[in-house]
Write a protein that holds these residues in place. Structure first.
Motif, PDB file in Angstrom:
ATOM      1  N   GLY A  71      30.927   2.985  18.293  1.00  0.00           N
ATOM      2  CA  GLY A  71      31.048   3.730  17.046  1.00  0.00           C
ATOM      3  C   GLY A  71      32.455   3.688  16.476  1.00  0.00           C
ATOM      4  N   ALA A  72      33.460   3.795  17.345  1.00  0.00           N
ATOM      5  CA  ALA A  72      34.848   3.765  16.878  1.00  0.00           C
ATOM      6  C   ALA A  72      35.208   2.411  16.281  1.00  0.00           C
ATOM      7  CB  ALA A  72      35.798   4.096  18.039  1.00  0.00           C
ATOM      8  N   VAL A  73      34.821   1.337  16.955  1.00  0.00           N
ATOM      9  CA  VAL A  73      35.137  -0.001  16.446  1.00  0.00           C
ATOM     10  C   VAL A  73      34.370  -0.274  15.156  1.00  0.00           C
ATOM     11  CG1 VAL A  73      35.161  -2.456  16.986  1.00  0.00           C
ATOM     12  CG2 VAL A  73      35.662  -0.813  18.772  1.00  0.00           C
ATOM     13  N   SER A  74      33.145   0.257  15.059  1.00  0.00           N
ATOM     14  CA  SER A  74      32.356   0.053  13.836  1.00  0.00           C
ATOM     15  C   SER A  74      33.020   0.734  12.644  1.00  0.00           C
ATOM     16  CB  SER A  74      30.934   0.598  14.028  1.00  0.00           C
ATOM     17  OG  SER A  74      30.248  -0.108  15.030  1.00  0.00           O
ATOM     18  N   ILE A  75      33.408   2.002  12.817  1.00  0.00           N
ATOM     19  CA  ILE A  75      34.058   2.714  11.714  1.00  0.00           C
ATOM     20  C   ILE A  75      35.392   2.074  11.375  1.00  0.00           C
ATOM     21  CG2 ILE A  75      35.077   4.907  11.010  1.00  0.00           C
ATOM     22  CD1 ILE A  75      32.950   6.340  12.597  1.00  0.00           C
ATOM     23  N   GLY A  76      36.208   1.768  12.399  1.00  0.00           N
ATOM     24  CA  GLY A  76      37.509   1.153  12.147  1.00  0.00           C
ATOM     25  C   GLY A  76      37.397  -0.193  11.469  1.00  0.00           C
TER      26      GLY A  76
ATOM     27  N   VAL B 218      27.803   4.154   8.536  1.00  0.00           N
ATOM     28  CA  VAL B 218      26.463   4.401   9.061  1.00  0.00           C
ATOM     29  C   VAL B 218      26.365   3.984  10.523  1.00  0.00           C
ATOM     30  CG1 VAL B 218      24.038   3.721   8.876  1.00  0.00           C
ATOM     31  CG2 VAL B 218      25.338   4.251   6.808  1.00  0.00           C
ATOM     32  N   LEU B 219      26.885   2.806  10.853  1.00  0.00           N
ATOM     33  CA  LEU B 219      26.834   2.346  12.243  1.00  0.00           C
ATOM     34  C   LEU B 219      27.620   3.278  13.156  1.00  0.00           C
ATOM     35  CD1 LEU B 219      27.293  -1.507  11.739  1.00  0.00           C
ATOM     36  CD2 LEU B 219      25.176  -0.266  12.222  1.00  0.00           C
ATOM     37  N   GLY B 220      28.816   3.673  12.708  1.00  0.00           N
ATOM     38  CA  GLY B 220      29.633   4.567  13.533  1.00  0.00           C
ATOM     39  C   GLY B 220      28.989   5.920  13.748  1.00  0.00           C
ATOM     40  N   LEU B 221      28.380   6.477  12.702  1.00  0.00           N
ATOM     41  CA  LEU B 221      27.724   7.779  12.820  1.00  0.00           C
ATOM     42  C   LEU B 221      26.532   7.711  13.766  1.00  0.00           C
ATOM     43  CD1 LEU B 221      27.769   9.097   9.140  1.00  0.00           C
ATOM     44  CD2 LEU B 221      29.259   9.758  11.030  1.00  0.00           C
TER      45      LEU B 221
END
Length: 293
Positions: free
Chosen positions: A51-56, A27-30
């Motif tokens: 967003g990238a660091v959140s998803i990763g 959700v954070l990354g999106l």
């Protein structure tokens, strides 16, 4: 000797907690990716990076939260810190590449397919590199078709997530997309774990030997978990991220231009009606010609 593998040694607690971490990161990354696509200038790379660091971080944390419930009967399990954190770096870097492809090339089909493939391969690489960092007195073997299926799930999930980032507007729809992404990432993880067979070297150790996996992984999970909380605070403090709008626009002062080349409508002078508008040049010329004798 083949060891008895238990992927749910703590029951449904670890799958549920892992799923929540995957959803939080998704959700954070999106939302950050959506905000980046609607921004211009130097702020766009910042939102894409967040967003990238959140998803990763969400995917990596989900993996190792789930691994606290993985056990092999009477065989102590440890984790190599270097390989474990290397898997986090792979997840963040490859997710960043996929997101930046979409963020800078636009929401076209080729960018979504390319970015989704890179991000999905990053998720799968993180998973199996993290498994390579597991230390136990034995050898891991994988069923090739099941591994291939897990990679396909990761690529499809990543592509769907990037599509949602550029197509879904509003906080609640993005929340739903994040929940679906959490299901896909968790499905990829447990599909990959279903491919694992452990062959134990020598006799099994007595029960209770070695540290619990949760005790070993807990210190490693603190950093990414804290980052996800801070990222959530940033998202909650930005109204544009919550509403899905392009941001707050400042109302121009009366008489100034509202857009490039489009002047603002002149305010009526004192004594003029509110709906009064100045006559055009052609109207003034026609009026003057009509008054001539």
């Amino acid at each position: 000797m083949e060891g008895t593998v238990d992927g749910f040694s703590h029951g449904l607690v670890t799958p549920a907690a892992a799923y929540l971490m995957a959803c939080l990161g998704g959700v954070l990354g999106l939302r950050c990716t959506t905000r980046a696509l609607r921004s211009r200038g130097s702020v766009r790379p910042g939102w894409l990076a967040l967003g990238a660091v959140s998803i990763g971080s969400g995917i990596w944390t989900m993996h190792f939260v789930a691994m606290t419930g993985f056990a092999v009967d009477e065989v102590p399990i440890g984790y190599d810190p270097v390989i474990t954190f290397a898997s986090l770096g792979v997840a963040v870097v490859m997710t960043a590449i996929g997101i930046f492809v979409v963020g800078h090339r636009g929401a076209n089909t080729m960018a979504l397919v390319t970015g989704g493939m890179i991000t999905g391969l990053g998720i799968a690489t993180m998973h199996y590199l993290g498994m390579a960092g597991m230390q136990l007195r034995g050898r891991l073997e994988y069923d090739t078709p099941t591994v291939a299926l897990s990679v396909v799930i990761a690529v499809v999930a990543a592509t769907a997530a990037l599509w949602a980032a550029v197509s879904v507007h509003g906080f609640l729809p993005s929340l739903g997309a994040g929940l679906v992404m959490g299901v896909a990432v968790s499905g990829m993880h447990y599909t990959g774990m279903a491919a694992v067979t452990v062959h134990v070297h020598g006799a099994a150790s007595p029960a209770g030997g070695g540290d619990e996996p949760g005790m070993l992984l807990a210190p490693m999970l603190v950093g990414p978990a804290v980052f996800l909380v801070l990222a959530a605070v940033i998202v909650m403090s930005d109204p544009a991220l919550l509403t899905g709008g392009p941001g707050v626009r400042h109302t121009p002062a009366p008489g100034r231009a509202t857009a490039v080349g489009v002047p603002a409508q002149r305010r009526p002078s004192y004594g003029e009606p509110a709906n009064w508008s100045a006559p055009s040049r052609e109207a003034r010329r026609g009026f003057q010609r009509a008054r001539r004798p």
